[in-house]
Design an enzyme around this catalytic site. Structure first.
Site, PDB file in Angstrom:
ATOM      1  N   ALA A  22       1.805   6.554 -14.518  1.00  0.00           N
ATOM      2  CA  ALA A  22       2.577   5.488 -15.177  1.00  0.00           C
ATOM      3  C   ALA A  22       3.036   4.455 -14.147  1.00  0.00           C
ATOM      4  O   ALA A  22       3.006   3.244 -14.409  1.00  0.00           O
ATOM      5  CB  ALA A  22       3.774   6.083 -15.914  1.00  0.00           C
ATOM      6  N   SER A  23       3.444   4.912 -12.960  1.00  0.00           N
ATOM      7  CA  SER A  23       3.904   3.962 -11.934  1.00  0.00           C
ATOM      8  C   SER A  23       2.752   3.063 -11.482  1.00  0.00           C
ATOM      9  O   SER A  23       2.930   1.872 -11.251  1.00  0.00           O
ATOM     10  CB  SER A  23       4.522   4.700 -10.731  1.00  0.00           C
ATOM     11  OG  SER A  23       3.529   5.365  -9.963  1.00  0.00           O
ATOM     12  N   LYS A  24       1.542   3.621 -11.400  1.00  0.00           N
ATOM     13  CA  LYS A  24       0.385   2.842 -10.955  1.00  0.00           C
ATOM     14  C   LYS A  24      -0.134   1.939 -12.070  1.00  0.00           C
ATOM     15  O   LYS A  24      -0.693   0.872 -11.801  1.00  0.00           O
ATOM     16  CB  LYS A  24      -0.717   3.786 -10.449  1.00  0.00           C
ATOM     17  CG  LYS A  24      -0.342   4.538  -9.169  1.00  0.00           C
ATOM     18  CD  LYS A  24      -0.145   3.589  -7.999  1.00  0.00           C
ATOM     19  CE  LYS A  24      -0.038   4.319  -6.666  1.00  0.00           C
ATOM     20  NZ  LYS A  24       0.128   3.400  -5.525  1.00  0.00           N
ATOM     21  N   TYR A  61       3.238   9.585 -11.717  1.00  0.00           N
ATOM     22  CA  TYR A  61       2.453   8.789 -10.752  1.00  0.00           C
ATOM     23  C   TYR A  61       1.565   7.802 -11.498  1.00  0.00           C
ATOM     24  O   TYR A  61       1.534   6.610 -11.178  1.00  0.00           O
ATOM     25  CB  TYR A  61       1.607   9.740  -9.898  1.00  0.00           C
ATOM     26  CG  TYR A  61       0.692   9.048  -8.913  1.00  0.00           C
ATOM     27  CD1 TYR A  61       1.174   8.583  -7.690  1.00  0.00           C
ATOM     28  CD2 TYR A  61      -0.672   8.859  -9.197  1.00  0.00           C
ATOM     29  CE1 TYR A  61       0.328   7.954  -6.778  1.00  0.00           C
ATOM     30  CE2 TYR A  61      -1.520   8.237  -8.291  1.00  0.00           C
ATOM     31  CZ  TYR A  61      -1.013   7.785  -7.088  1.00  0.00           C
ATOM     32  OH  TYR A  61      -1.848   7.170  -6.180  1.00  0.00           O
ATOM     33  N   ASN A 106       0.810  -1.229   0.000  1.00  0.00           N
ATOM     34  CA  ASN A 106       0.000   0.000   0.000  1.00  0.00           C
ATOM     35  C   ASN A 106       0.842   1.278   0.000  1.00  0.00           C
ATOM     36  O   ASN A 106       0.407   2.292  -0.544  1.00  0.00           O
ATOM     37  CB  ASN A 106      -0.922  -0.028   1.238  1.00  0.00           C
ATOM     38  CG  ASN A 106      -1.470   1.342   1.569  1.00  0.00           C
ATOM     39  OD1 ASN A 106      -2.379   1.841   0.911  1.00  0.00           O
ATOM     40  ND2 ASN A 106      -0.888   1.991   2.584  1.00  0.00           N
ATOM     41  N   SER A 123      -4.287   2.771  -8.400  1.00  0.00           N
ATOM     42  CA  SER A 123      -5.066   4.024  -8.410  1.00  0.00           C
ATOM     43  C   SER A 123      -5.925   4.052  -9.662  1.00  0.00           C
ATOM     44  O   SER A 123      -5.556   3.441 -10.681  1.00  0.00           O
ATOM     45  CB  SER A 123      -4.106   5.220  -8.428  1.00  0.00           C
ATOM     46  OG  SER A 123      -4.809   6.411  -8.732  1.00  0.00           O
TER      47      SER A 123
HETATM   48  N1  NAP Z   1      -5.659   8.982  -1.144  1.00  0.00           N
HETATM   49  C1  NAP Z   1      -5.977   8.827  -2.428  1.00  0.00           C
HETATM   50  O1  NAP Z   1      -6.779   9.598  -2.991  1.00  0.00           O
HETATM   51  C2  NAP Z   1      -5.402   7.680  -3.209  1.00  0.00           C
HETATM   52  C3  NAP Z   1      -5.952   7.429  -4.484  1.00  0.00           C
HETATM   53  C4  NAP Z   1      -5.423   6.388  -5.247  1.00  0.00           C
HETATM   54  C5  NAP Z   1      -4.397   5.619  -4.738  1.00  0.00           C
HETATM   55  N2  NAP Z   1      -3.867   5.901  -3.507  1.00  0.00           N
HETATM   56  C6  NAP Z   1      -2.752   5.064  -3.057  1.00  0.00           C
HETATM   57  O2  NAP Z   1      -3.047   4.559  -1.778  1.00  0.00           O
HETATM   58  C7  NAP Z   1      -1.816   4.279  -1.080  1.00  0.00           C
HETATM   59  C8  NAP Z   1      -1.885   4.852   0.327  1.00  0.00           C
HETATM   60  O3  NAP Z   1      -1.962   6.258   0.203  1.00  0.00           O
HETATM   61  P1  NAP Z   1      -2.722   7.202   1.263  1.00  0.00           P
HETATM   62  O4  NAP Z   1      -3.668   8.001   0.479  1.00  0.00           O
HETATM   63  O5  NAP Z   1      -3.172   6.429   2.430  1.00  0.00           O
HETATM   64  O6  NAP Z   1      -1.511   8.192   1.594  1.00  0.00           O
HETATM   65  P2  NAP Z   1      -0.731   8.559   2.972  1.00  0.00           P
HETATM   66  O7  NAP Z   1      -1.724   8.778   4.046  1.00  0.00           O
HETATM   67  O8  NAP Z   1       0.190   9.641   2.588  1.00  0.00           O
HETATM   68  O9  NAP Z   1       0.075   7.216   3.281  1.00  0.00           O
HETATM   69  C9  NAP Z   1       1.223   6.861   2.566  1.00  0.00           C
HETATM   70  C10 NAP Z   1       1.931   5.792   3.356  1.00  0.00           C
HETATM   71  O10 NAP Z   1       3.099   5.395   2.613  1.00  0.00           O
HETATM   72  C11 NAP Z   1       4.197   5.355   3.505  1.00  0.00           C
HETATM   73  N3  NAP Z   1       5.460   5.642   2.820  1.00  0.00           N
HETATM   74  C12 NAP Z   1       5.715   6.603   1.898  1.00  0.00           C
HETATM   75  N4  NAP Z   1       7.004   6.605   1.560  1.00  0.00           N
HETATM   76  C13 NAP Z   1       7.603   5.615   2.288  1.00  0.00           C
HETATM   77  C14 NAP Z   1       8.927   5.119   2.395  1.00  0.00           C
HETATM   78  N5  NAP Z   1       9.934   5.637   1.685  1.00  0.00           N
HETATM   79  N6  NAP Z   1       9.164   4.090   3.249  1.00  0.00           N
HETATM   80  C15 NAP Z   1       8.162   3.549   3.982  1.00  0.00           C
HETATM   81  N7  NAP Z   1       6.884   3.971   3.925  1.00  0.00           N
HETATM   82  C16 NAP Z   1       6.609   4.993   3.093  1.00  0.00           C
HETATM   83  C17 NAP Z   1       3.899   6.428   4.536  1.00  0.00           C
HETATM   84  O11 NAP Z   1       4.590   6.081   5.730  1.00  0.00           O
HETATM   85  P3  NAP Z   1       5.528   7.111   6.577  1.00  0.00           P
HETATM   86  O12 NAP Z   1       4.884   8.444   6.489  1.00  0.00           O
HETATM   87  O13 NAP Z   1       5.543   6.502   7.932  1.00  0.00           O
HETATM   88  O14 NAP Z   1       6.827   7.034   5.880  1.00  0.00           O
HETATM   89  C18 NAP Z   1       2.397   6.287   4.712  1.00  0.00           C
HETATM   90  O15 NAP Z   1       2.107   5.303   5.694  1.00  0.00           O
HETATM   91  C19 NAP Z   1      -0.700   4.859  -1.947  1.00  0.00           C
HETATM   92  O16 NAP Z   1      -0.095   3.840  -2.692  1.00  0.00           O
HETATM   93  C20 NAP Z   1      -1.454   5.815  -2.878  1.00  0.00           C
HETATM   94  O17 NAP Z   1      -0.785   6.009  -4.095  1.00  0.00           O
HETATM   95  C21 NAP Z   1      -4.341   6.907  -2.730  1.00  0.00           C
END
Ligand code: NAP
Length: 248
Positions: free
Chosen positions: A151-153, A149, A84, A136
């Site tokens: 492209a990575s997803k 972003y 995630n 995503s």
């Molecule tokens: N929110 C949206 O609208 C949305 C939409 C589509 C997809 N997504 C995807 O959902 C997933 C979760 O995102 P979220 O929205 O919950 O965002 P978030 O609240 O910012 O959470 C991101 C998580 O990734 C961890 N992370 C980031 N870089 C890291 C690193 N170098 N090492 C270890 N952990 C790392 C962060 O942990 P730390 O801060 O502890 O490092 C945090 O727990 C992501 O893959 C995102 O692309 C989100």
């Protein structure tokens, strides 16, 4: 041995909600992320037990070490991996740098590949396992200024299906969830002061046929479905959980 799940990016947003959802359903949780304080807060909410596995996941050696610690310990049966953790950066294409593209690909694509590669022999020995990759809707249909972003997803989605083909013979299921717009700290609107945030949310409402943006819990429930035995005959699925935004 108790069943367990390892959730990456469990310190915040979707990952934290997913950890709590699996815990509610009796799983021991390995919480992976960098911020130990926030991981500790989430651990306290995981009533079925949790352990913190903190590291910067882009540090290959540290990541491998932490994963080995979990998988070699053999204290619990780690049946589920949720890839995630991710980062989101927008950019203007002509001004975008290689560094930005590499950062996005590294965290959103190569890190999940490495974690799954560490899990594969473990799952084979266990007789099966389940991987959920959090992609995503932008991986299905990009919008302007999200090229790296998106492209990575998209790569994550394609690889999910190739891994599902490889895992089938070993009872390893691999699925992807594609969230739409979810209110988490990954978005700058998340930390706006109350009235500005309300305004921003109002503007986004009509984008979704269901009339609202998502919550982390909306996504966590689907990740739980795909990760757990509830979806025992589902592999290679790519499930949008987006209030219908992909149709609009
Ligand atoms: N929110 C949206 O609208 C949305 C939409 C589509 C997809 N997504 C995807 O959902 C997933 C979760 O995102 P979220 O929205 O919950 O965002 P978030 O609240 O910012 O959470 C991101 C998580 O990734 C961890 N992370 C980031 N870089 C890291 C690193 N170098 N090492 C270890 N952990 C790392 C962060 O942990 P730390 O801060 O502890 O490092 C945090 O727990 C992501 O893959 C995102 O692309 C989100």
């Amino acid at each position: 041995m108790k069943k367990a799940a390892l959730i990456t990016g469990a310190s915040s947003g979707i990952g934290a909600a997913t950890a709590i959802e699996f815990s509610r359903n009796g799983y021991f949780i390995y919480l992976m992320g960098r911020n130990k304080e926030r991981l500790q807060d989430v651990a306290l909410k995981c009533r079925s037990g949790a352990s913190i596995v903190s590291c910067d996941m882009t540090d290959e050696a540290a990541l491998q070490k932490r994963l080995n610690e979990v998988l070699n310990a053999k204290i619990h049966r780690v049946e589920v991996l949720v890839n995630n953790a991710g980062i989101f950066e927008t950019h203007n294409f002509t001004e975008s740098t290689d560094e930005l593209w590499k950062r996005q690909m590294e965290m959103n694509f190569f890190v999940p590949v490495r974690v799954a590669r560490a899990f594969f022999p473990y799952f084979k020995e266990l007789g099966g396992g389940s991987i959920v990759n959090v992609s995503s809707t932008l991986g299905l249909r990009p919008t302007v200024n999200t090229g790296a972003y998106s492209a990575s997803k998209a790569a994550l989605i394609n690889w999910t299906q190739s891994l599902a083909l490889e895992g089938g013979a070993h009872n390893i299921r691999v699925n992807a969830v594609c969230p739409g717009i979810v209110d988490t700290p990954i978005h700058s609107f998340h930390s706006l002061e109350e009235s500005a945030k309300k305004q921003a949310l109002e503007k986004m409402k009509p984008l979704q046929p269901l009339g609202r943006i998502g919550t982390s819990e909306d996504i966590a429930r689907t990740i739980y479905f795909l990760g757990s035995e509830q979806s025992s005959w589902t592999t290679g699925a790519v499930m949008a959980v987006d209030g219908g935004i992909n149709l609009s």
